[in-house]
Motif scaffolding. Structure first.
Motif, PDB file in Angstrom:
ATOM      1  N   LYS A  65    -101.611 -32.304  98.666  1.00  0.00           N
ATOM      2  CA  LYS A  65    -101.912 -30.945  98.196  1.00  0.00           C
ATOM      3  C   LYS A  65    -100.637 -30.197  97.823  1.00  0.00           C
ATOM      4  N   LYS A  66     -99.524 -30.621  98.408  1.00  0.00           N
ATOM      5  CA  LYS A  66     -98.235 -30.018  98.080  1.00  0.00           C
ATOM      6  C   LYS A  66     -97.603 -30.669  96.850  1.00  0.00           C
ATOM      7  N   GLY A  67     -98.285 -31.646  96.274  1.00  0.00           N
ATOM      8  CA  GLY A  67     -97.800 -32.262  95.049  1.00  0.00           C
ATOM      9  C   GLY A  67     -97.063 -33.576  95.223  1.00  0.00           C
ATOM     10  N   TYR A  68     -97.075 -34.128  96.441  1.00  0.00           N
ATOM     11  CA  TYR A  68     -96.364 -35.381  96.667  1.00  0.00           C
ATOM     12  C   TYR A  68     -97.169 -36.582  96.159  1.00  0.00           C
ATOM     13  N   GLN A  69     -96.442 -37.526  95.573  1.00  0.00           N
ATOM     14  CA  GLN A  69     -96.985 -38.854  95.299  1.00  0.00           C
ATOM     15  C   GLN A  69     -96.395 -39.780  96.356  1.00  0.00           C
ATOM     16  N   ILE A  70     -97.240 -40.514  97.062  1.00  0.00           N
ATOM     17  CA  ILE A  70     -96.789 -41.301  98.210  1.00  0.00           C
ATOM     18  C   ILE A  70     -96.928 -42.792  97.920  1.00  0.00           C
ATOM     19  N   THR A  71     -95.857 -43.524  98.169  1.00  0.00           N
ATOM     20  CA  THR A  71     -95.899 -44.979  98.057  1.00  0.00           C
ATOM     21  C   THR A  71     -95.681 -45.579  99.441  1.00  0.00           C
ATOM     22  N   TYR A  72     -96.354 -46.685  99.708  1.00  0.00           N
ATOM     23  CA  TYR A  72     -96.350 -47.279 101.045  1.00  0.00           C
ATOM     24  C   TYR A  72     -95.745 -48.683 101.023  1.00  0.00           C
ATOM     25  N   LYS A  73     -95.082 -49.026 102.122  1.00  0.00           N
ATOM     26  CA  LYS A  73     -94.526 -50.366 102.285  1.00  0.00           C
ATOM     27  C   LYS A  73     -94.821 -50.835 103.703  1.00  0.00           C
ATOM     28  N   GLU A  74     -95.054 -52.125 103.865  1.00  0.00           N
ATOM     29  CA  GLU A  74     -95.368 -52.683 105.186  1.00  0.00           C
ATOM     30  C   GLU A  74     -94.251 -53.616 105.639  1.00  0.00           C
ATOM     31  N   PHE A  75     -93.916 -53.557 106.917  1.00  0.00           N
ATOM     32  CA  PHE A  75     -92.966 -54.473 107.539  1.00  0.00           C
ATOM     33  C   PHE A  75     -93.607 -55.069 108.787  1.00  0.00           C
ATOM     34  N   THR A  76     -93.048 -56.171 109.253  1.00  0.00           N
ATOM     35  CA  THR A  76     -93.575 -56.795 110.473  1.00  0.00           C
ATOM     36  C   THR A  76     -92.510 -56.926 111.554  1.00  0.00           C
ATOM     37  N   ASP A  77     -91.274 -56.487 111.268  1.00  0.00           N
ATOM     38  CA  ASP A  77     -90.227 -56.539 112.279  1.00  0.00           C
ATOM     39  C   ASP A  77     -89.634 -55.149 112.461  1.00  0.00           C
ATOM     40  N   GLY A  78     -88.704 -55.016 113.410  1.00  0.00           N
ATOM     41  CA  GLY A  78     -88.158 -53.704 113.714  1.00  0.00           C
ATOM     42  C   GLY A  78     -86.805 -53.425 113.095  1.00  0.00           C
ATOM     43  N   ILE A  79     -86.221 -54.394 112.425  1.00  0.00           N
ATOM     44  CA  ILE A  79     -84.891 -54.210 111.845  1.00  0.00           C
ATOM     45  C   ILE A  79     -84.979 -53.747 110.396  1.00  0.00           C
ATOM     46  N   GLN A  80     -85.726 -54.490 109.581  1.00  0.00           N
ATOM     47  CA  GLN A  80     -85.767 -54.226 108.138  1.00  0.00           C
ATOM     48  C   GLN A  80     -86.189 -52.795 107.779  1.00  0.00           C
ATOM     49  N   PRO A  81     -87.224 -52.243 108.410  1.00  0.00           N
ATOM     50  CA  PRO A  81     -87.625 -50.886 108.012  1.00  0.00           C
ATOM     51  C   PRO A  81     -86.552 -49.839 108.287  1.00  0.00           C
ATOM     52  N   ASN A  82     -85.754 -50.047 109.326  1.00  0.00           N
ATOM     53  CA  ASN A  82     -84.681 -49.099 109.615  1.00  0.00           C
ATOM     54  C   ASN A  82     -83.513 -49.260 108.643  1.00  0.00           C
ATOM     55  N   VAL A  83     -83.173 -50.496 108.324  1.00  0.00           N
ATOM     56  CA  VAL A  83     -82.117 -50.746 107.343  1.00  0.00           C
ATOM     57  C   VAL A  83     -82.537 -50.199 105.975  1.00  0.00           C
ATOM     58  N   ALA A  84     -83.836 -50.346 105.655  1.00  0.00           N
ATOM     59  CA  ALA A  84     -84.336 -49.848 104.366  1.00  0.00           C
ATOM     60  C   ALA A  84     -84.205 -48.334 104.264  1.00  0.00           C
ATOM     61  N   VAL A  85     -84.431 -47.623 105.359  1.00  0.00           N
ATOM     62  CA  VAL A  85     -84.240 -46.166 105.358  1.00  0.00           C
ATOM     63  C   VAL A  85     -82.757 -45.842 105.205  1.00  0.00           C
ATOM     64  N   ALA A  86     -81.910 -46.556 105.937  1.00  0.00           N
ATOM     65  CA  ALA A  86     -80.467 -46.302 105.869  1.00  0.00           C
ATOM     66  C   ALA A  86     -79.913 -46.568 104.471  1.00  0.00           C
ATOM     67  N   ASN A  87     -80.488 -47.555 103.781  1.00  0.00           N
ATOM     68  CA  ASN A  87     -80.029 -47.911 102.433  1.00  0.00           C
ATOM     69  C   ASN A  87     -80.654 -47.048 101.344  1.00  0.00           C
ATOM     70  N   GLY A  88     -81.590 -46.178 101.721  1.00  0.00           N
ATOM     71  CA  GLY A  88     -82.233 -45.314 100.740  1.00  0.00           C
ATOM     72  C   GLY A  88     -83.355 -45.981  99.968  1.00  0.00           C
ATOM     73  N   GLU A  89     -83.798 -47.165 100.423  1.00  0.00           N
ATOM     74  CA  GLU A  89     -84.896 -47.860  99.739  1.00  0.00           C
ATOM     75  C   GLU A  89     -86.226 -47.178 100.028  1.00  0.00           C
ATOM     76  N   ILE A  90     -86.345 -46.602 101.219  1.00  0.00           N
ATOM     77  CA  ILE A  90     -87.511 -45.800 101.574  1.00  0.00           C
ATOM     78  C   ILE A  90     -87.010 -44.531 102.261  1.00  0.00           C
ATOM     79  N   ASP A  91     -87.876 -43.532 102.357  1.00  0.00           N
ATOM     80  CA  ASP A  91     -87.471 -42.242 102.909  1.00  0.00           C
ATOM     81  C   ASP A  91     -87.701 -42.134 104.411  1.00  0.00           C
ATOM     82  N   ALA A  92     -88.686 -42.858 104.921  1.00  0.00           N
ATOM     83  CA  ALA A  92     -89.026 -42.722 106.335  1.00  0.00           C
ATOM     84  C   ALA A  92     -89.828 -43.940 106.778  1.00  0.00           C
ATOM     85  N   ASN A  93     -89.862 -44.175 108.091  1.00  0.00           N
ATOM     86  CA  ASN A  93     -90.753 -45.194 108.630  1.00  0.00           C
ATOM     87  C   ASN A  93     -91.403 -44.667 109.898  1.00  0.00           C
ATOM     88  N   VAL A  94     -92.519 -45.271 110.266  1.00  0.00           N
ATOM     89  CA  VAL A  94     -93.241 -44.861 111.468  1.00  0.00           C
ATOM     90  C   VAL A  94     -93.683 -46.118 112.208  1.00  0.00           C
TER      91      VAL A  94
END
Length: 282
Positions: A65-94
């Motif tokens: 509603k605020k105008g965001y377009q959201i793209t999703y990515k899936e990971f299965t380990d705990g290292i890659q999603p954090n490195v991806a945020v640090a590298n700017g490949e994604i904005d956040a992980n949960v």
């Protein structure tokens, strides 16, 4: 004639420069639009568990509603999603709690922080061979996560039910089985990757399984023989790069989780029974 020719040539050159200038202005405007659009694109990742559904059903509508377009990515380990945020490949992980994130920051030499806590299923002690904690006997096998921080959570569950005692002031980032000070039932501990907990449940007497892996394998939290007494450091978070902590998209994510719409979605859905709710829930 010569003067007329020079005058005509100057007019042509001026017209060409004017047209080129208009073209550049259009390109600049186009670039501005693209930049503005990029700022309204949110890239976020999830690991197996309930956090993707929480976000897509409870937070994403608020952000869209605020105008965001959201793209999703899936990971299965705990290292890659954090490195991806640090590298700017994604904005956040949960998918993780703050103590685990701290351990990855140290290991990978990155600087991620938690933006907001999310409803989290606690770790639980499960069994397919026993129906009660009273059935524990000498030599029973117990599966634990092999990551130090999550191993400590599992050991605390066993401590709470009186099966073991532990050293005082254990460093969560250095936890090991050597931190056990007494084991009166002579329990046999098997440490595996956290995601293997649900599979190990078939072969061992008891398994301490992280909540997200229990949920993603259709294991109901209410079937646990014991759920952990979850404290804030083990409540999961939205992780972002520290340099973005004051960014507008982070503020909007926080607003989305704090919104009445999200809280209503969680509280009205029986799927989330047994979850630890963050303190901002009303």
């Amino acid at each position: 004639m010569k003067k007329k020719w020079i005058h005509s040539a100057l007019i042509i050159v001026a017209a060409a420069l004017f047209i080129a200038g208009c073209g550049n202005n259009k390109e600049a405007a186009g670039s501005g639009d693209a930049s503005s659009q990029d700022k309204k694109t949110l890239r976020i990742s999830f690991n197996p568990g309930p956090y993707s559904d929480q976000f897509k059903n409870g937070v994403a509508p608020y952000l869209e509603k605020k105008g965001y377009q959201i793209t999703y990515k899936e990971f299965t380990d705990g290292i890659q999603p954090n490195v991806a945020v640090a590298n700017g490949e994604i904005d956040a992980n949960v998918f993780q709690h703050s103590l685990y994130l701290q351990s990855i920051n140290v290991r990978e030499k990155i600087d991620l922080v938690g933006a907001v806590q999310v409803p989290t299923p606690p770790m639980g002690l499960y069994s397919k061979k026993h129906t009660s904690l009273d059935e524990v006997s000498d030599g029973n096998q117990v599966n634990l996560p092999n990551e130090p921080v999550n191993m400590l959570r599992a050991l605390n569950v066993l401590k709470d039910i009186g099966w073991i005692t532990l050293k005082d002031n254990i460093d969560p980032l250095q936890t090991s089985l050597s931190d056990i000070t007494s084991n009166p039932h002579n329990l046999k501990f098997i440490a595996t990757e956290p995601a293997q907990g649900p599979r190990a449940l078939e072969d061992v007497d008891y398994a301490a399984i992280q909540g997200n892996f229990a949920v993603s394998n259709n294991i109901k939290l209410t079937t646990a023989l014991q759920l952990e007494n979850m404290t804030d450091p083990f409540t999961n978070i939205v992780a972002i790069d520290s340099k973005n902590k004051d960014a507008q998209f982070v503020k909007d994510i926080i607003e989305g989780y704090h919104s009445d719409e999200f809280q209503k979605y969680i509280k009205s859905n029986p799927v989330y029974e047994g979850y630890k709710l963050p303190s901002y829930f009303k």
